[in-house]
Design a protein around this motif. Structure first.
Motif, PDB file in Angstrom:
ATOM      1  N   GLU A 174       1.766 -15.852  -9.801  1.00  0.00           N
ATOM      2  CA  GLU A 174       1.164 -15.175 -10.953  1.00  0.00           C
ATOM      3  C   GLU A 174      -0.075 -15.915 -11.439  1.00  0.00           C
ATOM      4  OE1 GLU A 174       4.912 -13.654 -10.105  1.00  0.00           O
ATOM      5  OE2 GLU A 174       4.427 -15.755 -10.569  1.00  0.00           O
ATOM      6  N   ALA A 175      -0.065 -17.243 -11.331  1.00  0.00           N
ATOM      7  CA  ALA A 175      -1.246 -18.019 -11.721  1.00  0.00           C
ATOM      8  C   ALA A 175      -2.405 -17.769 -10.754  1.00  0.00           C
ATOM      9  CB  ALA A 175      -0.906 -19.504 -11.763  1.00  0.00           C
ATOM     10  N   VAL A 176      -2.095 -17.558  -9.471  1.00  0.00           N
ATOM     11  CA  VAL A 176      -3.144 -17.215  -8.507  1.00  0.00           C
ATOM     12  C   VAL A 176      -3.746 -15.861  -8.864  1.00  0.00           C
ATOM     13  CG1 VAL A 176      -3.679 -16.812  -6.076  1.00  0.00           C
ATOM     14  CG2 VAL A 176      -1.990 -18.539  -6.702  1.00  0.00           C
ATOM     15  N   VAL A 177      -2.903 -14.907  -9.220  1.00  0.00           N
ATOM     16  CA  VAL A 177      -3.389 -13.584  -9.636  1.00  0.00           C
ATOM     17  C   VAL A 177      -4.319 -13.717 -10.832  1.00  0.00           C
ATOM     18  CG1 VAL A 177      -2.702 -11.349 -10.597  1.00  0.00           C
ATOM     19  CG2 VAL A 177      -1.390 -12.359  -8.711  1.00  0.00           C
ATOM     20  N   ASP A 178      -3.941 -14.545 -11.792  1.00  0.00           N
ATOM     21  CA  ASP A 178      -4.782 -14.746 -12.977  1.00  0.00           C
ATOM     22  C   ASP A 178      -6.118 -15.387 -12.605  1.00  0.00           C
ATOM     23  OD1 ASP A 178      -2.809 -13.693 -14.574  1.00  0.00           O
ATOM     24  OD2 ASP A 178      -1.998 -15.641 -15.195  1.00  0.00           O
ATOM     25  N   THR A 179      -6.134 -16.197 -11.543  1.00  0.00           N
ATOM     26  CA  THR A 179      -7.338 -16.938 -11.163  1.00  0.00           C
ATOM     27  C   THR A 179      -8.302 -16.104 -10.332  1.00  0.00           C
ATOM     28  OG1 THR A 179      -6.109 -19.023 -11.177  1.00  0.00           O
ATOM     29  CG2 THR A 179      -8.195 -19.003  -9.970  1.00  0.00           C
ATOM     30  N   VAL A 180      -7.782 -15.355  -9.353  1.00  0.00           N
ATOM     31  CA  VAL A 180      -8.670 -14.655  -8.401  1.00  0.00           C
ATOM     32  C   VAL A 180      -8.497 -13.143  -8.412  1.00  0.00           C
ATOM     33  CG1 VAL A 180      -8.739 -16.671  -6.890  1.00  0.00           C
ATOM     34  CG2 VAL A 180      -7.045 -14.878  -6.462  1.00  0.00           C
ATOM     35  N   GLY A 181      -7.548 -12.639  -9.194  1.00  0.00           N
ATOM     36  CA  GLY A 181      -7.303 -11.204  -9.234  1.00  0.00           C
ATOM     37  C   GLY A 181      -6.216 -10.788  -8.270  1.00  0.00           C
ATOM     38  N   PRO A 182      -5.569  -9.642  -8.534  1.00  0.00           N
ATOM     39  CA  PRO A 182      -4.408  -9.243  -7.728  1.00  0.00           C
ATOM     40  C   PRO A 182      -4.737  -8.925  -6.273  1.00  0.00           C
ATOM     41  CG  PRO A 182      -5.028  -7.506  -9.286  1.00  0.00           C
ATOM     42  CD  PRO A 182      -5.815  -8.722  -9.662  1.00  0.00           C
ATOM     43  N   ASP A 183      -5.863  -8.273  -6.006  1.00  0.00           N
ATOM     44  CA  ASP A 183      -6.186  -7.924  -4.619  1.00  0.00           C
ATOM     45  C   ASP A 183      -6.430  -9.165  -3.767  1.00  0.00           C
ATOM     46  OD1 ASP A 183      -5.951  -5.267  -5.267  1.00  0.00           O
ATOM     47  OD2 ASP A 183      -8.112  -4.900  -5.447  1.00  0.00           O
ATOM     48  N   THR A 184      -7.268 -10.089  -4.278  1.00  0.00           N
ATOM     49  CA  THR A 184      -7.546 -11.310  -3.526  1.00  0.00           C
ATOM     50  C   THR A 184      -6.303 -12.169  -3.402  1.00  0.00           C
ATOM     51  OG1 THR A 184      -9.862 -11.315  -4.218  1.00  0.00           O
ATOM     52  CG2 THR A 184      -8.954 -13.399  -3.450  1.00  0.00           C
ATOM     53  N   ALA A 185      -5.506 -12.270  -4.467  1.00  0.00           N
ATOM     54  CA  ALA A 185      -4.267 -13.057  -4.408  1.00  0.00           C
ATOM     55  C   ALA A 185      -3.353 -12.522  -3.319  1.00  0.00           C
ATOM     56  CB  ALA A 185      -3.561 -13.032  -5.757  1.00  0.00           C
ATOM     57  N   GLY A 186      -3.246 -11.209  -3.210  1.00  0.00           N
ATOM     58  CA  GLY A 186      -2.414 -10.614  -2.173  1.00  0.00           C
ATOM     59  C   GLY A 186      -2.913 -10.945  -0.782  1.00  0.00           C
ATOM     60  N   GLN A 187      -4.244 -10.930  -0.606  1.00  0.00           N
ATOM     61  CA  GLN A 187      -4.811 -11.290   0.699  1.00  0.00           C
ATOM     62  C   GLN A 187      -4.556 -12.756   1.026  1.00  0.00           C
ATOM     63  OE1 GLN A 187      -8.787  -9.592   1.867  1.00  0.00           O
ATOM     64  NE2 GLN A 187      -8.813  -8.962  -0.273  1.00  0.00           N
ATOM     65  N   LEU A 188      -4.712 -13.643   0.038  1.00  0.00           N
ATOM     66  CA  LEU A 188      -4.492 -15.068   0.276  1.00  0.00           C
ATOM     67  C   LEU A 188      -3.051 -15.322   0.692  1.00  0.00           C
ATOM     68  CD1 LEU A 188      -6.472 -16.742  -2.673  1.00  0.00           C
ATOM     69  CD2 LEU A 188      -7.232 -16.326  -0.325  1.00  0.00           C
ATOM     70  N   ARG A 189      -2.114 -14.701   0.006  1.00  0.00           N
ATOM     71  CA  ARG A 189      -0.697 -14.891   0.361  1.00  0.00           C
ATOM     72  C   ARG A 189      -0.397 -14.338   1.748  1.00  0.00           C
ATOM     73  NH1 ARG A 189       3.807 -12.518  -3.640  1.00  0.00           N
ATOM     74  NH2 ARG A 189       2.740 -10.579  -3.106  1.00  0.00           N
ATOM     75  N   SER A 190      -0.870 -13.133   2.021  1.00  0.00           N
ATOM     76  CA  SER A 190      -0.593 -12.505   3.307  1.00  0.00           C
ATOM     77  C   SER A 190      -1.198 -13.290   4.465  1.00  0.00           C
ATOM     78  CB  SER A 190      -1.136 -11.074   3.306  1.00  0.00           C
ATOM     79  OG  SER A 190      -0.953 -10.457   4.561  1.00  0.00           O
ATOM     80  N   LEU A 191      -2.455 -13.697   4.327  1.00  0.00           N
ATOM     81  CA  LEU A 191      -3.119 -14.425   5.403  1.00  0.00           C
ATOM     82  C   LEU A 191      -2.486 -15.798   5.627  1.00  0.00           C
ATOM     83  CD1 LEU A 191      -6.844 -13.558   4.638  1.00  0.00           C
ATOM     84  CD2 LEU A 191      -5.561 -12.882   6.684  1.00  0.00           C
ATOM     85  N   THR A 192      -2.109 -16.482   4.538  1.00  0.00           N
ATOM     86  CA  THR A 192      -1.482 -17.798   4.660  1.00  0.00           C
ATOM     87  C   THR A 192      -0.168 -17.712   5.416  1.00  0.00           C
ATOM     88  OG1 THR A 192      -2.493 -18.535   2.579  1.00  0.00           O
ATOM     89  CG2 THR A 192      -0.596 -19.781   3.372  1.00  0.00           C
ATOM     90  N   LEU A 193       0.658 -16.739   5.074  1.00  0.00           N
ATOM     91  CA  LEU A 193       1.944 -16.583   5.762  1.00  0.00           C
ATOM     92  C   LEU A 193       1.745 -16.103   7.195  1.00  0.00           C
ATOM     93  CD1 LEU A 193       4.045 -15.075   2.843  1.00  0.00           C
ATOM     94  CD2 LEU A 193       4.175 -17.397   3.779  1.00  0.00           C
ATOM     95  N   GLN A 194       0.715 -15.293   7.439  1.00  0.00           N
ATOM     96  CA  GLN A 194       0.406 -14.874   8.805  1.00  0.00           C
ATOM     97  C   GLN A 194       0.013 -16.072   9.664  1.00  0.00           C
ATOM     98  OE1 GLN A 194      -2.634 -11.824   9.025  1.00  0.00           O
ATOM     99  NE2 GLN A 194      -2.880 -12.041  11.238  1.00  0.00           N
ATOM    100  N   ILE A 195      -0.818 -16.948   9.118  1.00  0.00           N
ATOM    101  CA  ILE A 195      -1.225 -18.149   9.840  1.00  0.00           C
ATOM    102  C   ILE A 195      -0.019 -19.033  10.128  1.00  0.00           C
ATOM    103  CG2 ILE A 195      -2.488 -20.337   9.578  1.00  0.00           C
ATOM    104  CD1 ILE A 195      -4.641 -18.667   8.061  1.00  0.00           C
ATOM    105  N   TYR A 196       0.817 -19.253   9.100  1.00  0.00           N
ATOM    106  CA  TYR A 196       1.976 -20.120   9.300  1.00  0.00           C
ATOM    107  C   TYR A 196       2.914 -19.546  10.363  1.00  0.00           C
ATOM    108  CZ  TYR A 196       6.320 -22.576   8.774  1.00  0.00           C
ATOM    109  OH  TYR A 196       7.459 -23.286   9.063  1.00  0.00           O
ATOM    110  N   THR A 197       3.208 -18.258  10.278  1.00  0.00           N
ATOM    111  CA  THR A 197       4.148 -17.645  11.210  1.00  0.00           C
ATOM    112  C   THR A 197       3.649 -17.756  12.645  1.00  0.00           C
ATOM    113  OG1 THR A 197       4.891 -16.092   9.504  1.00  0.00           O
ATOM    114  CG2 THR A 197       5.357 -15.517  11.800  1.00  0.00           C
TER     115      THR A 197
END
Length: 307
Positions: A174-197
């Motif tokens: 939620e703090a990431v959403v507050d910092t960069v907005g919901p769309d960008t936060a969603g991309q950051l989370r998705s891409l990070t987990l994609q890279i890790y997987t």
């Protein structure tokens, strides 16, 4: 005085102007180039030194070849993750000879002020929070986990970037959403987990467990595309464990700089971590064994001999 060997202070490089030094990397822009400098516009030279940091201190000792290993391993991983946009323009053409092998010419990005961390195993600061609240970055986890327990599926546990010398602070999504907005936060989370997987599977095939990793992203100024920057999946930004020695319930033998951290906090170093005294120089055997771990991580992951 600046050195020209790339090992300690930022070297002076013809055609480039030094603009910033982090704990490990030195950044340069084209000398005399502004934003409208033709082909050079928007480019930055990223040089990985042999400096090593621990507990938010840059140590007086360097680890020979560390910068080359970080750069070459990052480039290898960028190739494995070709489906994800990254900032690399060139690792050969245009690189000054003094920093060949340890530098990349990259697209300048508008970096997001978030450390994007994926955890597939519980350890480190995540374990410390879990032992108090059964959460990591506010995410609830099952009871009964121990140091080294696998987390399935992996979780996104971001932190806020801190000034050099300060601790990064774990934050909620939620703090990431507050910092960069919901769309960008969603991309950051998705891409990070994609890279890790993807990387976890690649590493496991080579007998290495990727416990967690930190990546950073920025926006391409021209297109706004969320782009992978900095380093990726190196021993400085990730925890790599030997799968053959993996045993939950205790600290795992690692291929990262944990060996340096362990020596610094041992009685042998004589250093008090939370004092105002800077850490001591590393003994030669600690330097040598740390270098061996970096080399082994490179060779086992890439299947190539480090030269």
């Amino acid at each position: 005085m600046s050195r020209t060997d790339g090992l300690g202070d930022a070297p002076e490089l013809p055609g480039w102007t030094h603009v910033y030094s982090g704990k490990v990397r030195d950044l340069y822009v084209p000398a005399g180039a502004g934003d409208n400098a033709g082909d050079n516009a928007g480019r930055v030279l990223v040089v990985a030194s042999d400096r090593i940091s621990a507990y938010d201190h840059v140590l007086a000792s360097t680890i020979p070849d560390k910068g080359r290993i970080l750069t070459q391993l990052s480039l290898w991983w960028f190739d494995q993750l070709a489906e994800i946009p990254n900032h690399v323009i060139s690792a050969r053409e245009g690189i000054p000879e003094a920093v060949a092998g340890r530098a990349m010419i990259c697209q300048r990005l508008d970096m997001f002020p978030v450390e994007c961390i994926a955890r597939g195993y519980l350890t480190g600061s995540g374990l410390a929070e879990y032992e108090v609240s059964r959460t990591v970055c506010g995410l609830p986890l099952p009871d009964g986990l121990v140091d080294g327990s696998r987390i399935e599926p992996a979780v996104f546990t971001p932190s806020a970037k801190a000034e050099q010398g300060e601790h990064d602070e774990n934050i909620t999504y939620e703090a990431v959403v507050d910092t960069v907005g919901p769309d960008t936060a969603g991309q950051l989370r998705s891409l990070t987990l994609q890279i890790y997987t993807r990387a976890e599977a690649v590493a496991r095939e080579r007998g290495i467990i990727l416990a967690d990793t930190k990546v950073e992203f920025g926006a391409d100024p021209a297109t706004g595309t969320v782009t992978l920057g900095d380093e990726v999946l190196t021993p400085d930004s990730s925890r790599f464990w030997d799968a053959a020695l993996y045993s939950p319930g205790k600290a795992q033998p690692s291929f990262d700089k944990q060996y340096v951290r362990d020596w610094l906090t041992s009685p042998a170093s004589g250093w008090v971590r939370h004092s105002d005294t800077p850490p001591p120089a590393l003994p030669a055997d600690v330097v040598d064994r740390t270098r061996e771990r970096y080399v082994e991580s490179y060779e086992r992951l890439t299947g190539e001999k480090f030269v």
